[in-house]
Design an enzyme around this catalytic site. Sequence first.
Site, PDB file in Angstrom:
ATOM      1  CE1 TYR A 155      -3.674   2.570   0.795  1.00 25.88           C
ATOM      2  CE2 TYR A 155      -1.832   3.662   1.879  1.00 25.88           C
ATOM      3  CZ  TYR A 155      -3.103   3.708   1.346  1.00 25.88           C
ATOM      4  OH  TYR A 155      -3.794   4.890   1.343  1.00 25.88           O
TER       5      TYR A 155
ATOM      6  CD  GLU B 206      -5.859   4.384  -1.241  1.00 25.93           C
ATOM      7  OE1 GLU B 206      -6.027   4.731  -0.065  1.00 25.93           O
ATOM      8  OE2 GLU B 206      -6.743   3.840  -1.918  1.00 25.93           O
TER       9      GLU B 206
END
Length: 385
Positions: free
Chosen positions: A106, A194
């Site tokens: 992530y 993101e």
Amino acid sequence: MKIHEYQAKAILRSYGVKTPYGEVAATVAWAHTVAKKISARGGDFPYVIKAQVLVGGRGNAGGVKLAHADDDVKTHTKSILGMSIKGETVKQVLVEQGIAIKREIYLGIIIDRARKKPVFMVSAAGGMEIEQVAAETPEKILFVPVDIMLGLCDYQTREMACFVDMPKDGMRDFINNVKGLYRAFIEKDCSLAEINPLVLTLNDEVIAADAKMNFDDNALGRHEDIAVMRDEAEEAPLEREARKFHLNYVKLDGAIGCIVNGAGLAMATMDMVKHFDGEPANFLDIGGGAKSEQVAHALRLIVSDPRVNTIFFNIFGGIVRCDLVALGIIEALNMMPNWNTPIVIRLAGTNEEQAHALLKDTPLIPASTMSEGAQKAVEISRSRR
Ligand code: GDP
Ligand code: MN
């Protein structure tokens, strides 16, 4: 403002972030053509077919599928197009070269209001929603605040790479991607950027398999290229209506519609409703003027949400005159003869006496203070449940 994955990937690509080759398709036939293009570029199965919607969690909803043959491309595209994901209908799919995944990482940046800085978040627990990781295993997330005057420093990107155990061969890609994401975030005035997952491939390349970018609406004026990406069809319909009438509106889930002049007062009004155990239906700042047209639009907008059973008007007359606001409300109600939602109103400030005199013979329920008004609205709303 939010954009789709394929758009975010195009932006990130222009900042040097590694992304798989792919194109968006709105029909099965075109998805097939895109698959042919991937193949012509030397691509191999599997390809990935991905629903393009503005909500997350598509994977779990069945909106991300691997195609191992031409026929799969067609059947998956057919099943995903038209699918509803969290209330959003899929109108396009991204057909992309699949990646051979060794690990999912992530990588994201948000603005941290407490630190007053952009903050990187990185975790080896990629693929899952970061909110879940933060709640269950917060130690698996590294937070790296960036001083925007210094910019992102090399030691910081190395720190992130070490935290996720990046192998030596993936280091160069990883660092390029982090730097690209940071530059895109700053230059495009993002509120969030993101990559989840950022994939470490079987041969130690590092590639963005997903991408999400949200933008500060107030900065769109200087990013025409991004403003045109707005997908109106996928915005909350009430918020789209509100934007048309220049109302500052955010929909919430409660039963008490709030109409307030001034953003700060609107926030305080919602707090006050909550304080009396009520639930606001919205944030709405009608601005300084409160002309009858605006008020009528605001009222119509709010009651088009079937949950709303009471309205709370909270107006402070600083520059605006309360009697003019009162006239605006009366006029607005005259435009809506079948109005049947109770309205609690607190009008304070310039010319409030005149305003109260005007409202005396109307069904509006007066309150002399903000807390009294909030309390009344909550009581009335409860009695109408
Ligand atoms: P999201 O669920 O909306 O976040 O959609 P993602 O694009 O993140 O995809 C969800 C999951 O699908 C990822 O976490 C991966 O496990 C998987 N996935 C996505 N792209 C690929 C790919 O190219 N190859 C493989 N093998 N899996 C993929
Ligand atoms: Mn994802």
